[in-house]
Design a protein around this motif. Structure first.
Motif, PDB file in Angstrom:
ATOM      1  N   ILE A   1      -6.448   8.107  16.849  1.00 18.94           N
ATOM      2  CA  ILE A   1      -5.061   8.116  16.369  1.00 18.94           C
ATOM      3  C   ILE A   1      -4.325   6.865  16.820  1.00 18.94           C
ATOM      4  CG2 ILE A   1      -2.835   9.297  16.526  1.00 18.94           C
ATOM      5  CD1 ILE A   1      -4.909  10.667  14.706  1.00 18.94           C
ATOM      6  N   GLU A   2      -4.515   6.468  18.068  1.00 18.43           N
ATOM      7  CA  GLU A   2      -3.842   5.272  18.574  1.00 18.43           C
ATOM      8  C   GLU A   2      -4.244   4.032  17.776  1.00 18.43           C
ATOM      9  OE1 GLU A   2      -3.346   6.572  23.283  1.00 18.43           O
ATOM     10  OE2 GLU A   2      -5.061   5.350  22.641  1.00 18.43           O
ATOM     11  N   GLU A   3      -5.519   3.915  17.453  1.00 18.28           N
ATOM     12  CA  GLU A   3      -5.983   2.738  16.715  1.00 18.28           C
ATOM     13  C   GLU A   3      -5.514   2.755  15.260  1.00 18.28           C
ATOM     14  OE1 GLU A   3      -7.370   0.055  18.072  1.00 18.28           O
ATOM     15  OE2 GLU A   3      -7.071   1.103  19.979  1.00 18.28           O
ATOM     16  N   ILE A   4      -5.470   3.925  14.637  1.00 21.33           N
ATOM     17  CA  ILE A   4      -4.934   4.021  13.272  1.00 21.33           C
ATOM     18  C   ILE A   4      -3.457   3.627  13.278  1.00 21.33           C
ATOM     19  CG2 ILE A   4      -4.345   5.592  11.373  1.00 21.33           C
ATOM     20  CD1 ILE A   4      -6.838   7.237  12.183  1.00 21.33           C
ATOM     21  N   ALA A   5      -2.715   4.114  14.268  1.00 24.08           N
ATOM     22  CA  ALA A   5      -1.279   3.800  14.352  1.00 24.08           C
ATOM     23  C   ALA A   5      -1.044   2.310  14.532  1.00 24.08           C
ATOM     24  CB  ALA A   5      -0.649   4.588  15.502  1.00 24.08           C
ATOM     25  N   LYS A   6      -1.826   1.684  15.401  1.00 24.27           N
ATOM     26  CA  LYS A   6      -1.678   0.246  15.618  1.00 24.27           C
ATOM     27  C   LYS A   6      -2.038  -0.533  14.345  1.00 24.27           C
ATOM     28  CE  LYS A   6      -2.707   0.624  20.560  1.00 24.27           C
ATOM     29  NZ  LYS A   6      -3.733   0.388  21.611  1.00 24.27           N
ATOM     30  N   GLU A   7      -3.056  -0.071  13.643  1.00 25.68           N
ATOM     31  CA  GLU A   7      -3.438  -0.735  12.401  1.00 25.68           C
ATOM     32  C   GLU A   7      -2.358  -0.542  11.338  1.00 25.68           C
ATOM     33  OE1 GLU A   7      -7.402  -1.339   9.588  1.00 25.68           O
ATOM     34  OE2 GLU A   7      -7.396   0.216  11.136  1.00 25.68           O
ATOM     35  N   LEU A   8      -1.747   0.627  11.315  1.00 30.43           N
ATOM     36  CA  LEU A   8      -0.650   0.885  10.387  1.00 30.43           C
ATOM     37  C   LEU A   8       0.528  -0.055  10.675  1.00 30.43           C
ATOM     38  CD1 LEU A   8       0.885   2.454   8.218  1.00 30.43           C
ATOM     39  CD2 LEU A   8       1.356   4.229   9.933  1.00 30.43           C
ATOM     40  N   GLU A   9       0.822  -0.291  11.937  1.00 34.68           N
ATOM     41  CA  GLU A   9       1.890  -1.227  12.293  1.00 34.68           C
ATOM     42  C   GLU A   9       1.582  -2.624  11.763  1.00 34.68           C
ATOM     43  OE1 GLU A   9       4.091  -0.345  16.302  1.00 34.68           O
ATOM     44  OE2 GLU A   9       1.932  -0.135  16.636  1.00 34.68           O
ATOM     45  N   ARG A  10       0.353  -3.063  11.963  1.00 36.46           N
ATOM     46  CA  ARG A  10      -0.033  -4.396  11.477  1.00 36.46           C
ATOM     47  C   ARG A  10       0.020  -4.452   9.955  1.00 36.46           C
ATOM     48  NH1 ARG A  10      -4.130  -3.476  15.322  1.00 36.46           N
ATOM     49  NH2 ARG A  10      -5.704  -3.214  13.694  1.00 36.46           N
ATOM     50  N   PHE A  11      -0.436  -3.396   9.319  1.00 37.29           N
ATOM     51  CA  PHE A  11      -0.456  -3.357   7.850  1.00 37.29           C
ATOM     52  C   PHE A  11       0.966  -3.365   7.298  1.00 37.29           C
ATOM     53  CE2 PHE A  11      -0.838  -0.901   3.814  1.00 37.29           C
ATOM     54  CZ  PHE A  11      -1.703  -1.749   3.146  1.00 37.29           C
ATOM     55  N   SER A  12       1.848  -2.587   7.897  1.00 39.66           N
ATOM     56  CA  SER A  12       3.233  -2.534   7.413  1.00 39.66           C
ATOM     57  C   SER A  12       3.970  -3.849   7.639  1.00 39.66           C
ATOM     58  CB  SER A  12       3.981  -1.391   8.087  1.00 39.66           C
ATOM     59  OG  SER A  12       4.070  -1.590   9.489  1.00 39.66           O
ATOM     60  N   ASP A  13       3.558  -4.578   8.681  1.00 36.80           N
ATOM     61  CA  ASP A  13       4.182  -5.874   8.975  1.00 36.80           C
ATOM     62  C   ASP A  13       3.559  -7.014   8.204  1.00 36.80           C
ATOM     63  OD1 ASP A  13       5.940  -4.723  10.763  1.00 36.80           O
ATOM     64  OD2 ASP A  13       4.719  -5.159  12.531  1.00 36.80           O
ATOM     65  N   GLY A  14       2.527  -6.732   7.413  1.00 36.72           N
ATOM     66  CA  GLY A  14       1.866  -7.778   6.647  1.00 36.72           C
ATOM     67  C   GLY A  14       0.859  -8.581   7.451  1.00 36.72           C
ATOM     68  N   ILE A  15       0.548  -8.090   8.662  1.00 36.29           N
ATOM     69  CA  ILE A  15      -0.440  -8.786   9.511  1.00 36.29           C
ATOM     70  C   ILE A  15      -1.769  -8.069   9.313  1.00 36.29           C
ATOM     71  CG2 ILE A  15      -0.996  -9.559  11.847  1.00 36.29           C
ATOM     72  CD1 ILE A  15       1.970  -9.068  12.534  1.00 36.29           C
ATOM     73  N   TYR A  16      -2.476  -8.462   8.289  1.00 36.35           N
ATOM     74  CA  TYR A  16      -3.693  -7.687   7.942  1.00 36.35           C
ATOM     75  C   TYR A  16      -4.687  -8.598   7.274  1.00 36.35           C
ATOM     76  CZ  TYR A  16      -6.137  -3.322   7.052  1.00 36.35           C
ATOM     77  OH  TYR A  16      -7.044  -2.301   7.064  1.00 36.35           O
TER      78      TYR A  16
END
Length: 212
Positions: free
Chosen positions: A197-212
């Motif tokens: 869950i922690e890693e999905i959340a961190k990836e979601l933050e990066r994805f929402s910020d356009g850092i992907y």
């Protein structure tokens, strides 16, 4: 940030992902998180009830006015996460309409891949008509480790031509056990589930910020 967790297929882990992500963001943002239960069945609300109302900030918005209702609340919260209905409906349209990001959890089985195709196509069609918005990504959910379909699921998902999160969830009893007592895996002894869950959340933050 408004995130919808959508898939017309039931049982793919929408509520599990929605509740656990909400709990994660609540922990790091001092409570400025809202979980929206848009499913009339109220699974997220039942889960919350098990915690005696202490687990999350949660509201029920299960009417076609969902988009307008959520947007009115947007300035009050850092994250709003919508637990979607298990079907393509006017509620699905409303959730997509007000979202910044749509997450589509998909289980790694042939039937689930086929059943998810309509949701994926619906989201992509909406993006085509709205200049690519909202962002959307696939998340592998409830993968059974050390199975061929578990290993091959990413290759199958590439056919849908949407971003695929590097992180997902595995089939773990910790998810069901935590729900049964009104907790999430973030309070669990199961460190593997917590890390997922922690890693999905961190990836979601990066994805929402356009850092992907």
């Amino acid at each position: 940030m408004i995130v919808s967790v959508l898939n017309q297929k039931g049982g793919v882990g929408k509520t599990t992902l929605s509740v656990n992500l909400s709990r994660y963001f609540q922990a790091i943002s001092k409570g400025r998180v809202l979980l929206v239960d848009s499913d009339p069945q109220g699974s997220a609300r039942s889960w919350h009830e098990k915690s005696n109302g202490e687990m999350l900030n949660i509201v029920a918005l299960d009417r076609p006015t969902l988009a307008k209702d959520v947007l009115k609340l947007n300035d009050l919260y850092e994250w709003i996460i919508i637990d979607g209905v298990p079907q393509v409906s006017t509620m699905t349209i409303a959730a997509i309409k007000c979202s910044d990001v749509v997450l589509i959890p998909v289980q790694p089985s042939p039937y689930d891949l086929w059943a998810s195709a309509d949701t994926i196509r619906f989201v992509k069609d909406y993006q085509d008509s709205c200049g690519g918005k909202p962002k959307a990504a696939l998340v592998v959910s409830r993968k059974i480790v050390n199975t061929k379909i578990g290993r091959d699921v990413t290759e199958e998902l590439k056919k849908f031509e949407l971003p695929i999160f590097e992180n997902g969830t595995c089939q773990r009893i910790a998810y069901a056990e935590s729900a049964s007592i009104g907790e999430t895996v973030l309070e669990s002894y199961n460190l593997e589930a917590k890390k997922e869950i922690e890693e999905i959340a961190k990836e979601l933050e990066r994805f929402s910020d356009g850092i992907y």
